[in-house]
Design an enzyme around this catalytic site. Sequence first.
Site, PDB file in Angstrom:
ATOM      1  N   LYS A 165       0.820  -1.218   0.000  1.00  0.00           N
ATOM      2  CA  LYS A 165       0.000   0.000   0.000  1.00  0.00           C
ATOM      3  C   LYS A 165       0.851   1.264   0.000  1.00  0.00           C
ATOM      4  CE  LYS A 165      -4.267  -1.883   1.670  1.00  0.00           C
ATOM      5  NZ  LYS A 165      -5.055  -2.330   2.786  1.00  0.00           N
ATOM      6  N   LYS A 176      -7.686 -13.869  -7.449  1.00  0.00           N
ATOM      7  CA  LYS A 176      -8.731 -14.268  -6.509  1.00  0.00           C
ATOM      8  C   LYS A 176     -10.045 -13.537  -6.789  1.00  0.00           C
ATOM      9  CE  LYS A 176      -8.090 -14.903  -1.903  1.00  0.00           C
ATOM     10  NZ  LYS A 176      -7.485 -14.748  -0.569  1.00  0.00           N
ATOM     11  N   LYS A 188     -14.385  -8.503  -4.286  1.00  0.00           N
ATOM     12  CA  LYS A 188     -15.536  -7.608  -4.395  1.00  0.00           C
ATOM     13  C   LYS A 188     -15.177  -6.344  -5.162  1.00  0.00           C
ATOM     14  CE  LYS A 188     -14.389  -5.945   0.137  1.00  0.00           C
ATOM     15  NZ  LYS A 188     -14.138  -6.956   1.128  1.00  0.00           N
TER      16      LYS A 188
HETATM   17  P1  AMP Z   1     -12.076  -9.571   2.203  1.00  0.00           P
HETATM   18  O1  AMP Z   1     -13.401  -9.537   1.519  1.00  0.00           O
HETATM   19  O2  AMP Z   1     -10.931  -9.630   1.244  1.00  0.00           O
HETATM   20  O3  AMP Z   1     -11.919  -8.541   3.284  1.00  0.00           O
HETATM   21  O4  AMP Z   1     -11.993 -10.974   2.947  1.00  0.00           O
HETATM   22  C1  AMP Z   1     -12.867 -11.369   3.978  1.00  0.00           C
HETATM   23  C2  AMP Z   1     -12.601 -12.832   4.270  1.00  0.00           C
HETATM   24  O5  AMP Z   1     -12.936 -13.659   3.136  1.00  0.00           O
HETATM   25  C3  AMP Z   1     -11.134 -13.152   4.564  1.00  0.00           C
HETATM   26  O6  AMP Z   1     -11.093 -14.123   5.590  1.00  0.00           O
HETATM   27  C4  AMP Z   1     -10.591 -13.724   3.264  1.00  0.00           C
HETATM   28  O7  AMP Z   1      -9.535 -14.634   3.461  1.00  0.00           O
HETATM   29  C5  AMP Z   1     -11.812 -14.412   2.665  1.00  0.00           C
HETATM   30  N1  AMP Z   1     -11.778 -14.332   1.186  1.00  0.00           N
HETATM   31  C6  AMP Z   1     -11.836 -13.196   0.428  1.00  0.00           C
HETATM   32  N2  AMP Z   1     -11.780 -13.480  -0.885  1.00  0.00           N
HETATM   33  C7  AMP Z   1     -11.662 -14.830  -0.992  1.00  0.00           C
HETATM   34  C8  AMP Z   1     -11.558 -15.741  -2.095  1.00  0.00           C
HETATM   35  N3  AMP Z   1     -11.569 -15.317  -3.367  1.00  0.00           N
HETATM   36  N4  AMP Z   1     -11.446 -17.062  -1.821  1.00  0.00           N
HETATM   37  C9  AMP Z   1     -11.454 -17.499  -0.542  1.00  0.00           C
HETATM   38  N5  AMP Z   1     -11.551 -16.707   0.533  1.00  0.00           N
HETATM   39  C10 AMP Z   1     -11.653 -15.387   0.334  1.00  0.00           C
END
Ligand code: AMP
Length: 329
Positions: A110, A192, A195
Amino acid sequence: MRVFSGVQPSGDMHIGNYLGAFKQFVKLQYEADCVYCVVDMHSITLPKDPAELRQYILDIAAWYIACGLDTKGSILFAQSDVGAHAELAWVLTCSSYTGELSRMTQFKAKGKGAESVPAGIFTYPVLMAADILVYDTDVVPVGEDQRQHIELARDLAIRVNNRFGGGVFVVPEGRYVTEGARIMALDDPTVKMSKSAENEYSRISLLDDEGKIRKALSRATTDSDGEIRYDEEKKPGVSNLLNIYSVFSGKSIEELEKQYAGQGYGTFKNDLADLTIETLTPLREKYLEIRHSDELVGILLDGAERANAIAEKVLARVYDKFGLGVRKR
Ligand code: AMP
Ligand code: TRP
């Protein structure tokens, strides 16, 4: 055994969040004493719209419950409702070094090229260590991307324990999610599912309707050899879909390969769409019910009270060791 984990409040949860986070957390409630937190203080490292932030806190809390968390047994609350997180974070900041915080890959990513970076991004991992240590946590289920942060929490616990001859903190362990840990984007299986990706067909959101789910899956990138086989290198698109199918159905990848031998991608994607809809519909219904119920805030306040009772005891122990304050805690 005590388990702690946290998710940042943000909108548009997708199947990656469900499979890689919520589903894993909920599974642990049957084997451990679980404390789950919506980490709102972590989310203000960059300015957030206040009204939106408060809605997102409730969204995430409702997803935990919709995914099956029993909030009578487990504790669910918003981080900022328990003051001990911020209090312990300061004590831990004073036990940290700028060198180790500068080495954090998230901070480096970042701050790349910037002359100055918001200080909250720099100290983010210390607050995370406080979240964990303030509950005498044994196990932290997280994604692999959090490994360095967990290592810091362990280092800080050990450092403080050594300084005072032991007995201040429980040294936590990370439990790195493997199943469903990396759900890839449908339009580009080399990154990955996220959102923040611009193409809404790159993900399946937990609130998507049937039409959107079918469309996203029918558009999902595959390859031209027409064989339903797992090969992350050569067939990343098909492999990602097989992985999603496997975690939703509970069938192994090998079983699915056999089941779909000689069949085309069309049938496979269609079946996966049916299965996805079948899995997500009850989740969505439960979510909408709890999200708009009057109970939700009460559940979080009750969680905060129970969390506070644990955290205050740990904080009292820490303040006592450090010689802070004169009030009997
Ligand atoms: P985030 O939305 O990136 O803040 O992630 C929230 C939670 O969801 C965290 O525990 C991430 O490890 C999990 N997570 C986010 N994106 C993925 C993905 N594409 N596959 C698996 N787990 C995910
Ligand atoms: N940093 C974590 C993430 O981005 C969220 C988090 C904050 C967390 N505090 C935590 C996770 C404590 C586990 C334990 O996903």
